[in-house]
Motif scaffolding. Structure first.
Motif: not given
Length: 103
Positions: A76-94
């Motif tokens: 579950q931790k790995q899935e959460e981490l991969s979700k964060k890495l796979a989907e950029p946040t607005k801050e990351h896009l900025r």
């Protein structure tokens, strides 16, 4: 001379058929009780062995469950981490846009 136990003629107390029958019955009863006791002891031993096996089996199940739970939490931790890495946040896009325009 009559038997001193049953008062019948033809035998004495030592050879009395009534006492002999009684003694035979007593011996049979004692043997039967010993057999019953032996069977009870065997059943108790079998029951203790089964309980020990069951407790070992239960302990193994608990260990397997805990290991599976740890593995599941890690997954579950790995899935959460991969979700964060796979989907950029607005801050990351900025930040990416800013870096792009700053070059």
């Amino acid at each position: 001379m009559p038997c001193s136990h049953c008062k019948q003629e033809g035998h004495n107390k030592r050879t009395c058929p009534i006492l002999k029958e009684f003694n035979d019955l007593q011996l049979q009863q004692e043997l039967f009780e010993k057999e019953l006791l032996q069977k009870e002891l065997e059943q108790k031993a079998v029951l203790k062995k089964k309980q020990a096996e069951q407790s070992l089996f239960i302990q193994q199940q608990i260990i397997e469950y805990e290991e599976a739970e740890k593995a599941d939490l890690e997954r579950q931790k790995q899935e959460e981490l991969s979700k964060k890495l796979a989907e950029p946040t607005k801050e990351h896009l900025r930040e990416l846009r800013l870096q792009h325009f700053m070059k």
